[in-house]
Design a protein around this motif. Structure first.
Motif, PDB file in Angstrom:
ATOM      1  N   VAL A 110       0.714  -1.030  -0.015  1.00  0.00           N
ATOM      2  CA  VAL A 110      -0.087  -0.105  -0.093  1.00  0.00           C
ATOM      3  C   VAL A 110       0.856   1.204   0.019  1.00  0.00           C
ATOM      4  O   VAL A 110       1.514   1.508   1.055  1.00  0.00           O
ATOM      5  CB  VAL A 110      -1.019  -0.119   1.254  1.00  0.00           C
ATOM      6  CG1 VAL A 110      -1.776   0.930   1.186  1.00  0.00           C
ATOM      7  CG2 VAL A 110      -1.370  -1.094   1.258  1.00  0.00           C
ATOM      8  N   PRO A 111       0.863   2.086  -1.285  1.00  0.00           N
ATOM      9  CA  PRO A 111       1.517   3.387  -0.976  1.00  0.00           C
ATOM     10  C   PRO A 111       0.600   4.446  -0.605  1.00  0.00           C
ATOM     11  O   PRO A 111      -0.429   4.385  -0.735  1.00  0.00           O
ATOM     12  CB  PRO A 111       1.980   3.595  -2.356  1.00  0.00           C
ATOM     13  CG  PRO A 111       0.661   3.040  -3.368  1.00  0.00           C
ATOM     14  CD  PRO A 111       0.229   1.840  -2.378  1.00  0.00           C
ATOM     15  N   LEU A 112       1.176   5.177   0.383  1.00  0.00           N
ATOM     16  CA  LEU A 112       0.505   6.186   1.555  1.00  0.00           C
ATOM     17  C   LEU A 112       1.232   7.618   0.650  1.00  0.00           C
ATOM     18  O   LEU A 112       2.306   7.701   0.461  1.00  0.00           O
ATOM     19  CB  LEU A 112       0.853   6.030   2.869  1.00  0.00           C
ATOM     20  CG  LEU A 112       0.135   4.872   3.286  1.00  0.00           C
ATOM     21  CD1 LEU A 112      -0.032   4.971   5.048  1.00  0.00           C
ATOM     22  CD2 LEU A 112      -1.711   4.665   2.981  1.00  0.00           C
ATOM     23  N   ALA A 113       0.304   8.555   0.700  1.00  0.00           N
ATOM     24  CA  ALA A 113       0.691   9.714   0.208  1.00  0.00           C
ATOM     25  C   ALA A 113       1.728  10.458   1.268  1.00  0.00           C
ATOM     26  O   ALA A 113       1.590  10.262   2.325  1.00  0.00           O
ATOM     27  CB  ALA A 113      -0.460  10.833   0.033  1.00  0.00           C
ATOM     28  N   GLY A 114       2.855  11.124   0.691  1.00  0.00           N
ATOM     29  CA  GLY A 114       3.874  11.655   1.235  1.00  0.00           C
ATOM     30  C   GLY A 114       3.506  13.023   1.763  1.00  0.00           C
ATOM     31  O   GLY A 114       2.513  13.485   1.430  1.00  0.00           O
ATOM     32  N   VAL A 115       4.615  13.846   2.438  1.00  0.00           N
ATOM     33  CA  VAL A 115       4.475  15.152   2.973  1.00  0.00           C
ATOM     34  C   VAL A 115       4.304  16.085   1.746  1.00  0.00           C
ATOM     35  O   VAL A 115       5.244  16.144   0.835  1.00  0.00           O
ATOM     36  CB  VAL A 115       5.531  15.270   3.834  1.00  0.00           C
ATOM     37  CG1 VAL A 115       5.348  16.911   4.233  1.00  0.00           C
ATOM     38  CG2 VAL A 115       5.573  14.368   5.189  1.00  0.00           C
ATOM     39  N   GLY A 154       9.434   8.733   4.242  1.00  0.00           N
ATOM     40  CA  GLY A 154       8.936   7.675   5.119  1.00  0.00           C
ATOM     41  C   GLY A 154       7.801   8.474   5.902  1.00  0.00           C
ATOM     42  O   GLY A 154       7.031   7.521   6.690  1.00  0.00           O
ATOM     43  N   GLN A 155       7.516   9.629   5.588  1.00  0.00           N
ATOM     44  CA  GLN A 155       6.342  10.420   6.328  1.00  0.00           C
ATOM     45  C   GLN A 155       5.262  10.449   5.657  1.00  0.00           C
ATOM     46  O   GLN A 155       5.183  10.401   4.416  1.00  0.00           O
ATOM     47  CB  GLN A 155       6.916  11.721   6.724  1.00  0.00           C
ATOM     48  CG  GLN A 155       8.175  11.762   7.753  1.00  0.00           C
ATOM     49  CD  GLN A 155       8.069  11.004   8.810  1.00  0.00           C
ATOM     50  OE1 GLN A 155       7.070  11.382   9.849  1.00  0.00           O
ATOM     51  NE2 GLN A 155       9.042  10.182   9.161  1.00  0.00           N
ATOM     52  N   ILE A 156       4.181  10.349   6.428  1.00  0.00           N
ATOM     53  CA  ILE A 156       2.590  10.442   5.719  1.00  0.00           C
ATOM     54  C   ILE A 156       2.132  11.742   5.840  1.00  0.00           C
ATOM     55  O   ILE A 156       2.255  12.539   6.721  1.00  0.00           O
ATOM     56  CB  ILE A 156       1.788   9.351   6.270  1.00  0.00           C
ATOM     57  CG1 ILE A 156       1.597   9.460   7.908  1.00  0.00           C
ATOM     58  CG2 ILE A 156       2.250   7.713   6.270  1.00  0.00           C
ATOM     59  CD1 ILE A 156       0.709   8.542   8.350  1.00  0.00           C
ATOM     60  N   HIS A 157       1.257  12.053   4.578  1.00  0.00           N
ATOM     61  CA  HIS A 157       0.470  13.034   4.742  1.00  0.00           C
ATOM     62  C   HIS A 157      -0.574  13.063   5.796  1.00  0.00           C
ATOM     63  O   HIS A 157      -0.928  11.685   5.985  1.00  0.00           O
ATOM     64  CB  HIS A 157      -0.343  13.264   3.293  1.00  0.00           C
ATOM     65  CG  HIS A 157      -0.847  14.504   3.075  1.00  0.00           C
ATOM     66  ND1 HIS A 157      -2.154  14.990   3.586  1.00  0.00           N
ATOM     67  CD2 HIS A 157      -0.562  15.700   2.564  1.00  0.00           C
ATOM     68  CE1 HIS A 157      -2.327  16.075   3.347  1.00  0.00           C
ATOM     69  NE2 HIS A 157      -1.562  16.775   2.421  1.00  0.00           N
ATOM     70  N   PRO A 158      -0.716  14.206   6.547  1.00  0.00           N
ATOM     71  CA  PRO A 158      -1.925  14.162   7.668  1.00  0.00           C
ATOM     72  C   PRO A 158      -3.057  13.396   7.237  1.00  0.00           C
ATOM     73  O   PRO A 158      -3.571  12.869   8.249  1.00  0.00           O
ATOM     74  CB  PRO A 158      -2.042  15.598   7.855  1.00  0.00           C
ATOM     75  CG  PRO A 158      -0.841  16.269   7.730  1.00  0.00           C
ATOM     76  CD  PRO A 158      -0.446  15.642   6.395  1.00  0.00           C
ATOM     77  N   SER A 159      -3.740  13.400   5.781  1.00  0.00           N
ATOM     78  CA  SER A 159      -4.855  12.998   5.565  1.00  0.00           C
ATOM     79  C   SER A 159      -4.811  11.305   5.452  1.00  0.00           C
ATOM     80  O   SER A 159      -5.605  10.478   5.589  1.00  0.00           O
ATOM     81  CB  SER A 159      -5.377  13.368   4.154  1.00  0.00           C
ATOM     82  OG  SER A 159      -4.421  13.044   3.281  1.00  0.00           O
ATOM     83  N   GLY A 160      -3.358  10.802   5.360  1.00  0.00           N
ATOM     84  CA  GLY A 160      -3.119   9.437   5.604  1.00  0.00           C
ATOM     85  C   GLY A 160      -3.096   8.647   6.842  1.00  0.00           C
ATOM     86  O   GLY A 160      -2.929   7.501   6.899  1.00  0.00           O
ATOM     87  N   GLU A 161      -3.220   9.481   8.024  1.00  0.00           N
ATOM     88  CA  GLU A 161      -3.038   8.973   9.426  1.00  0.00           C
ATOM     89  C   GLU A 161      -3.884   7.791   9.727  1.00  0.00           C
ATOM     90  O   GLU A 161      -3.585   6.715  10.124  1.00  0.00           O
ATOM     91  CB  GLU A 161      -3.036   9.965  10.508  1.00  0.00           C
ATOM     92  CG  GLU A 161      -1.761  10.920  10.216  1.00  0.00           C
ATOM     93  CD  GLU A 161      -1.939  11.936  11.240  1.00  0.00           C
ATOM     94  OE1 GLU A 161      -2.886  11.752  12.244  1.00  0.00           O
ATOM     95  OE2 GLU A 161      -0.856  12.654  11.243  1.00  0.00           O
ATOM     96  N   LEU A 162      -5.286   7.976   9.503  1.00  0.00           N
ATOM     97  CA  LEU A 162      -6.306   6.902   9.584  1.00  0.00           C
ATOM     98  C   LEU A 162      -5.774   5.549   8.742  1.00  0.00           C
ATOM     99  O   LEU A 162      -5.720   4.694   9.388  1.00  0.00           O
ATOM    100  CB  LEU A 162      -7.283   7.280   9.302  1.00  0.00           C
ATOM    101  CG  LEU A 162      -8.689   6.261   9.389  1.00  0.00           C
ATOM    102  CD1 LEU A 162      -8.855   5.887  10.617  1.00  0.00           C
ATOM    103  CD2 LEU A 162     -10.030   6.829   8.855  1.00  0.00           C
ATOM    104  N   ALA A 163      -5.735   5.661   7.502  1.00  0.00           N
ATOM    105  CA  ALA A 163      -5.191   4.481   6.708  1.00  0.00           C
ATOM    106  C   ALA A 163      -4.034   3.725   7.227  1.00  0.00           C
ATOM    107  O   ALA A 163      -4.033   2.498   7.200  1.00  0.00           O
ATOM    108  CB  ALA A 163      -4.926   5.061   5.422  1.00  0.00           C
ATOM    109  N   PHE A 164      -3.029   4.458   7.500  1.00  0.00           N
ATOM    110  CA  PHE A 164      -1.677   4.076   8.153  1.00  0.00           C
ATOM    111  C   PHE A 164      -2.176   3.287   9.433  1.00  0.00           C
ATOM    112  O   PHE A 164      -1.534   2.080   9.659  1.00  0.00           O
ATOM    113  CB  PHE A 164      -0.921   5.246   8.438  1.00  0.00           C
ATOM    114  CG  PHE A 164       0.505   4.907   9.084  1.00  0.00           C
ATOM    115  CD1 PHE A 164       1.544   4.399   8.318  1.00  0.00           C
ATOM    116  CD2 PHE A 164       0.682   4.793  10.588  1.00  0.00           C
ATOM    117  CE1 PHE A 164       2.797   3.737   8.820  1.00  0.00           C
ATOM    118  CE2 PHE A 164       1.796   4.308  11.060  1.00  0.00           C
ATOM    119  CZ  PHE A 164       3.066   3.859  10.055  1.00  0.00           C
ATOM    120  N   ASN A 165      -2.813   3.864  10.333  1.00  0.00           N
ATOM    121  CA  ASN A 165      -3.123   3.159  11.597  1.00  0.00           C
ATOM    122  C   ASN A 165      -3.957   1.833  11.455  1.00  0.00           C
ATOM    123  O   ASN A 165      -3.700   0.768  12.087  1.00  0.00           O
ATOM    124  CB  ASN A 165      -3.838   4.058  12.659  1.00  0.00           C
ATOM    125  CG  ASN A 165      -3.037   5.196  13.154  1.00  0.00           C
ATOM    126  OD1 ASN A 165      -2.006   4.987  13.439  1.00  0.00           O
ATOM    127  ND2 ASN A 165      -3.758   6.331  13.366  1.00  0.00           N
TER     128      ASN A 165
END
Length: 341
Positions: A162-167, A228-239
């Motif tokens: 899963v790629p998550l959006a970065g900063v 390796g840091q996620i965009h704030p909008s991706g925190e829920l998906a990351f968790n």
């Protein structure tokens, strides 16, 4: 109550509205009606196809509120990343350097362009609006993709990522891209996203990205900090994904430096903890404090909902009300897949 189901042609307008509220550079859905329609048509064809080996299929799910008939979220899964090419990412490497003459030994963090994620199954396009953000529906939507893979394993590979959006900043600028990608592509981050369409498998990457390791200490500080840091909008998906069993740190996105989570299916809770249970007629149990995702179907008839009740572990059946049976399109005696969320 909410249900997760495959996308339909009638959902195009709703998806267009959802796509309009996502931030620049945070890729969840295509931004134009034409591309959204193409994605919907491709998904419908994929769900309808007879599949023995995963290939170019893509499956798009929507979260629908039954009370308002509103589409509140989306999630997708691609059967085989890079099936029409090669999926590129940066691998985090450590290069050991030694000088016997100076008696110096040290490690250097480097990024190596690689295609190791090619043919993994890829989770993508996760988005939930405010209405369903804080309940179990977000977890249901994220996990439904894996529940579908449990019910139709021949459609997917053994490994998932899963790629998550970065900063990025408020204008969609990326410090990682500015330090690295811009040097080779000669364009802004958003222009690159539009030109390459958010894909990571195009010939342009082979032609323009550096083929030798990039020494991280040579990058500006803000670019290093963004890796390796996620965009704030991706925190829920990351968790949700890390609680599922996905792991980060090995790969990052070649454009914005965002984390790429990956795992073998036998490391994921949905695969290791899901139960195949037989449906029985029942009134929903009262007083229970456990929430389960329940899924049925293996194609366009796939449906997933949440129920709340007592623990199901150790049994071979599940009692579902008539309303829930209708939602899942099942009858007593049918098999459903359940996992605790």
């Amino acid at each position: 109550m909410y249900v997760v189901r495959p996308v339909e042609l009638g959902d195009i307008a709703a998806l267009e509205s959802l796509a309009a509220v996502t931030m620049p550079g945070v890729h969840t859905l295509p931004k134009t009606r034409e591309k959204i329609a193409q994605a919907v048509e491709r998904s419908i064809a994929s769900f309808s196809a007879q599949v023995d080996i995963p290939s170019e299929e893509s499956y798009l799910f929507v979260l629908e509120s039954l009370a308002t008939r509103k589409i509140c979220g989306t999630a997708a899964i691609f059967a085989s990343a890079g099936s029409n090419g090669t999926y590129f990412s940066f691998r985090n490497d450590v290069i050991q350097q030694v000088s016997r003459d100076l008696n110096i030994s040290h490690s250097v963090h480097a990024l190596t362009l690689c295609s190791e994620l090619t043919a993994y199954s890829q989770l993508s396009s996760f988005y939930v609006d405010e209405e369903a953000l804080h309940g179990p529906e977000a977890a249901l939507l994220s996990r439904s993709r894996l529940l579908f893979a449990v019910r139709a394993p021949q459609r997917f590979g053994d490994r998932f990522f899963v790629p998550l959006a970065g900063v990025t900043d408020e204008k969609g600028g990326s410090p990682f891209w500015d330090a690295l990608g811009r040097k080779f592509f000669k364009m802004d981050f958003l222009d690159a996203e539009r030109t390459i369409g958010g894909a990571r498998n195009r010939t342009l990457i082979v032609e323009l990205m550096p083929h030798y390791p990039v020494y991280v200490p040579l990058l500006p500080g803000d670019a290093q900090a963004a890796m390796g840091q996620i965009h704030p909008s991706g925190e829920l998906a990351f968790n949700l994904l890390t609680s599922e069993g996905f792991e980060a740190d090995e790969y990052i996105d070649i454009f914005d430096g965002g984390p790429i989570l990956q795992a073998h299916k036998h490391s994921l809770r949905t695969f290791t903890s899901s139960m195949q249970l037989r449906v029985e007629n029942a009134v929903p149990a009262r007083g229970g404090d456990v929430t389960y995702a329940v899924a049925a179907g293996t194609g366009q008839n796939f449906r997933a909902v949440t129920i709340r009740g007592h623990a199901l572990e150790g049994g071979d059946s599940i009692g579902l009300s008539a309303d829930v049976q209708d939602l899942l399109r099942v009858s007593p005696g049918d098999a459903v897949t359940c996992v605790r969320i």
